[in-house]
Structures are given as structure tokens and as C-alpha cells.
Write an enzyme that holds these catalytic residues in place. Structure first.
Site, PDB file in Angstrom:
ATOM      1  N   HIS A 133       0.834  -1.200   0.000  1.00 20.73           N
ATOM      2  CA  HIS A 133       0.000   0.000   0.000  1.00 20.73           C
ATOM      3  C   HIS A 133       0.881   1.267   0.000  1.00 20.73           C
ATOM      4  O   HIS A 133       0.733   2.141  -0.859  1.00 20.73           O
ATOM      5  CB  HIS A 133      -0.910  -0.038   1.241  1.00 20.73           C
ATOM      6  CG  HIS A 133      -1.843   1.122   1.356  1.00 20.73           C
ATOM      7  ND1 HIS A 133      -3.188   1.019   1.151  1.00 20.73           N
ATOM      8  CD2 HIS A 133      -1.627   2.419   1.661  1.00 20.73           C
ATOM      9  CE1 HIS A 133      -3.762   2.184   1.315  1.00 20.73           C
ATOM     10  NE2 HIS A 133      -2.837   3.066   1.629  1.00 20.73           N
ATOM     11  N   GLU A 134       1.831   1.311   0.924  1.00 13.54           N
ATOM     12  CA  GLU A 134       2.683   2.506   1.016  1.00 13.54           C
ATOM     13  C   GLU A 134       3.617   2.606  -0.191  1.00 13.54           C
ATOM     14  O   GLU A 134       3.892   3.707  -0.681  1.00 13.54           O
ATOM     15  CB  GLU A 134       3.496   2.497   2.318  1.00 13.54           C
ATOM     16  CG  GLU A 134       2.665   2.443   3.595  1.00 13.54           C
ATOM     17  CD  GLU A 134       1.615   3.548   3.692  1.00 13.54           C
ATOM     18  OE1 GLU A 134       1.830   4.615   3.090  1.00 13.54           O
ATOM     19  OE2 GLU A 134       0.582   3.328   4.341  1.00 13.54           O
ATOM     20  N   HIS A 137       1.864   4.451  -2.926  1.00 19.13           N
ATOM     21  CA  HIS A 137       1.901   5.917  -2.784  1.00 19.13           C
ATOM     22  C   HIS A 137       3.275   6.458  -3.167  1.00 19.13           C
ATOM     23  O   HIS A 137       3.410   7.441  -3.893  1.00 19.13           O
ATOM     24  CB  HIS A 137       1.635   6.325  -1.330  1.00 19.13           C
ATOM     25  CG  HIS A 137       0.233   6.106  -0.860  1.00 19.13           C
ATOM     26  ND1 HIS A 137      -0.864   6.582  -1.536  1.00 19.13           N
ATOM     27  CD2 HIS A 137      -0.258   5.497   0.254  1.00 19.13           C
ATOM     28  CE1 HIS A 137      -1.962   6.253  -0.866  1.00 19.13           C
ATOM     29  NE2 HIS A 137      -1.629   5.589   0.218  1.00 19.13           N
ATOM     30  N   ASP A 209      -7.340   7.787   2.571  1.00 19.38           N
ATOM     31  CA  ASP A 209      -6.996   8.250   1.218  1.00 19.38           C
ATOM     32  C   ASP A 209      -8.251   8.664   0.464  1.00 19.38           C
ATOM     33  O   ASP A 209      -8.269   9.675  -0.246  1.00 19.38           O
ATOM     34  CB  ASP A 209      -6.329   7.129   0.412  1.00 19.38           C
ATOM     35  CG  ASP A 209      -5.059   6.630   1.086  1.00 19.38           C
ATOM     36  OD1 ASP A 209      -4.469   7.399   1.846  1.00 19.38           O
ATOM     37  OD2 ASP A 209      -4.680   5.480   0.826  1.00 19.38           O
TER      38      ASP A 209
END
Ligand code: ZN
Length: 359
Positions: A133-134, A137, A209
């Protein structure tokens, strides 16, 4: 207020966060006839404020307040005071004689993005999910042109998030360009998109988000005149309204048909950002894997590490200590802010931001 003439030399000062809802009679000449807008401190102001608050504590010789002032755009005076306080606690825990730059920087991260929660036990599966997930980004922040520089990516839970991708503007920012906002939307989609590409399934971790992206897109359409279709018109009540009767009474100022158009425009912006995020991440899937696995190994990566991976396909200078230090003892003073920071809207909160997986 009339009749003060006989008391020359008396100055009355008042403060409010809502000058827009004051009775105009209060602001007539002879009454509160001067308005001084106190905005957030600029870089010079921040350095001075840090200096004032650090008088009560002991700084080590190398402590660089001007560097901290540079790295704290959007901080209020209260947050700067809190930063010094946190840095002092950190230095005390480390048995240092004075506060150094590294304590100040760590305190900055804590005030800005919430306290690390190393004690939170995550399963390997959750860690892997957070890492992807990170990484999603992070990759987008690196590739897109109109984003602020990447500061850090971590899968150490912080504040309400299981992981965070932090970025900071290089200098004080007083407005947002449309291209930056569009890229921010794409970055916000990155976590969810990466999860979907890697696992074929998604978690509820993109809640923050989604909220952030929706707020940006809605403001672009309704407040900032950035939708060609809807034009330079303010739809609905101005930002930050709804706590006084006057605002509530105003209500919606557009038709049902327009409401539908607004919804469509907001959805169009978000869908476009999602598609762009997906395209970029698919084209860089190998790098996504490298970043995610490096996060599993090292937990926290700096912007420079992500740059290395993007350029060379691997980490050339891995972080020094893959194993986190032992968690600090239960602190005597805990002045943590309530864990709301991550969900704050970037347009009226601090510039830059954090994108995380809510716990
Ligand atoms: Zn996220």
C-alpha cells in the site's frame, strides 16, 4: 464602544477565528476598526518561535533550528512549542545533555504525523499489505511531476495509521496549483491500486486516502473553479462553515440538476486519478515489489532510498539499522494530539501530507 473618547490611551484588542460572522456594527470606525490578520508563521517566524520556546530547554551545540524551521512549513506556533517539548522528552529518554538536531527532527515527525506505535503487533500478512500500500503511494510521488518531495515511507504504525508515506513541501506554500491537486489525487489512489494489483483484493485501509481525495476533488469543483464544466462558481457554503446559524441558514444555492453535475465531475476527477495511478504502477510493478520488500526488511525508507530504487532497480545504500531500537519506556508525559492528523484535508490543514492505512 462609543464614549471612549474620554479615555484616550485605552486600546481594546479582541481575537476571533470567524471575522466573517461578526456583526458589521462592531467593525465600524471608532469601534474595532482595524483588523490584523495573523496567519501561520513563515520560515523566519518559525525559527524565531522555535528560539523562544527553546529558551526553557537545553539545546546541544549542533542543534540547527533554522533547518527545523525549513522543514516545518504550515506549523502553527502551538505545534512548534509542542515540537520543542517532544524533543526535550526524547533527549531526556536518551540521557542526552542537550537536544540535538536528530531529536528535533524526530519530534517534528511525531508532531506532524503522530506518534509511532511500535508495540502494535501486526501479522506478516498485514505488514505485507501495508508495505505494498505505502509502496504504491511512494512510487507515484516519485514519478509524478507536481508532487512535493518524498520524506519517508514506513510500515511502523504511527498515529491512527498502520503505515505512512510522508511528504513535505520544500518551502512555504501559499496556494495549490491545479496540476499539483490532480497529482495529489493520483497519489491518494496509489495505496488501493497497489493492493489491488498485488493481491487481487483490497482492504479498508484506503479509507483516509478516499476521504482526502474526495475532499480535494469536491473543493476543486465547488470552491476553486477548477472544473471547466461547472465554471468559476462557488457551489454550496464556503469552506469551514456550519458552526453558526448564519451559515446553516444559507443552505444549498444550486439546483438538483447542478448537484448531479457536481457529483459527476467529482467522480470523473477521482476515476481519472485512479486510472492514471493504475497505469503508472502497472508499468513499474517490479519497482513496486522492490520497494515493498525493502519496507518489510527495513521498515522505514527515506526519500533518497526510494529514488535509488527508482533509478537503479535496487537499494544501493540500505538504511543502517534494519532492526528498530527497543520501544521507549511508557512515557511520563504524553502530550499526543488526538489521532486525527492523517485525515485532515490538505487544503486547510498542513500542506503536504501523509497517506496511511487506518488501524
Ligand atoms: Zn494510503
Amino acid at each position: 464602544m462609543d464614549g471612549f473618547e474620554s479615555n484616550e490611551g485605552v486600546i481594546i484588542i479582541a481575537a476571533t477565528n470567524r471575522p466573517d460572522v461578526l456583526d458589521p456594527a462592531l467593525l465600524r470606525p471608532g469601534r474595532f476598526d482595524r483588523q490584523v490578520v495573523v496567519s501561520l508563521p513563515d520560515i523566519k517566524g518559525r525559527e524565531e518561535i522555535l528560539r523562544v520556546h527553546s529558551k526553557k530547554v537545553k539545546l546541544s551545540e549542533g542543534a540547527d533550528l533554522s533547518k527545523i524551521a525549513r522543514g516545518t512549513p504550515g506549523f502553527s506556533g502551538a505545534e512548534l512549542a509542542n515540537l520543542i517539548n517532544e524533543a526535550a522528552l526524547l533527549a531526556a529518554r536518551r540521557n542526552l545533555k542537550g537536544i540535538g538536531t536528530s531529536e528535533l527532527e524526530e519530534a517534528r515527525d511525531k508532531v506532524r504525523w503522530g506518534r509511532e506505535r511500535r508495540s502494535l503487533a501486526l501479522s506478516d500478512k498485514e505488514k505485507l499489505n501495508t508495505a505494498y500500500h505505502e509502496a504504491g503511494h511512494a512510487i507515484l510521488i516519485e514519478i509524478l511531476e507536481n508532487t512535493d518531495p518524498l520524506h519517508k515511507v514506513t510500515i511502523i504504525p504511527r498515529g491512527p495509521s498502520l503505515g505512512s508515506t510522508m511528504w513535505l513541501p520544500e518551502q512555504d506554500k501559499f496556494n495549490h496549483r491545479k496540476n499539483e491537486l490532480l497529482d495529489d489525487l493520483v497519489v491518494a489512489m496509489g495505496g488501493r491500486v497497489a493492493e489491488e494489483i498485488q493481491f487481487g483484493d483490497v482492504t479498508n485501509g484506503a479509507m483516509g486516502d478516499i476521504r482526502q481525495a474526495t475532499n480535494i476533488a469536491r473543493s476543486m469543483v465547488c470552491a476553486w473553479g477548477m472544473s471547466e464544466k461547472l465554471g468559476m462558481i462557488e457551489y454550496g457554503e464556503p469552506e469551514g462553515a456550519v458552526f453558526l446559524a448564519r451559515d446553516i441558514a444559507r443552505g444549498r444555492n444550486y439546483s438538483e440538476a447542478t448537484a448531479q453535475q457536481i457529483d459527476e465531475e467529482v467522480k470523473r476527477l477521482i476515476d481519472g486519478a485512479y486510472a492514471k495511478a493504475r497505469e503508472i504502477i502497472l508499468a513499474n510493478k517490479e519497482k513496486l515489489d522492490v520497494i515493498a520488500l525493502a519496507l518489510i526488511e527495513f521498515e522505514t525508507l527515506d526519500g533518497s532510498h526510494i529514488k535509488e530504487i527508482m533509478e537503479h532497480g535496487r537499494l544501493l545504500n540500505p538504511p543502517q539499522s534494519p532492526n528498530p531500537p527497543t520501544p521507549p519506556p511508557v512515557a511520563k508525559v504524553q502530550s499526543d494530539r488526538p489521532p486525527v492528523k492523517t485525515d485532515e484535508e490538505p487544503e486547510d490543514g498542513l500542506p503536504g501530507g501523509v497517506i496511511g492505512v487506518p488501524a
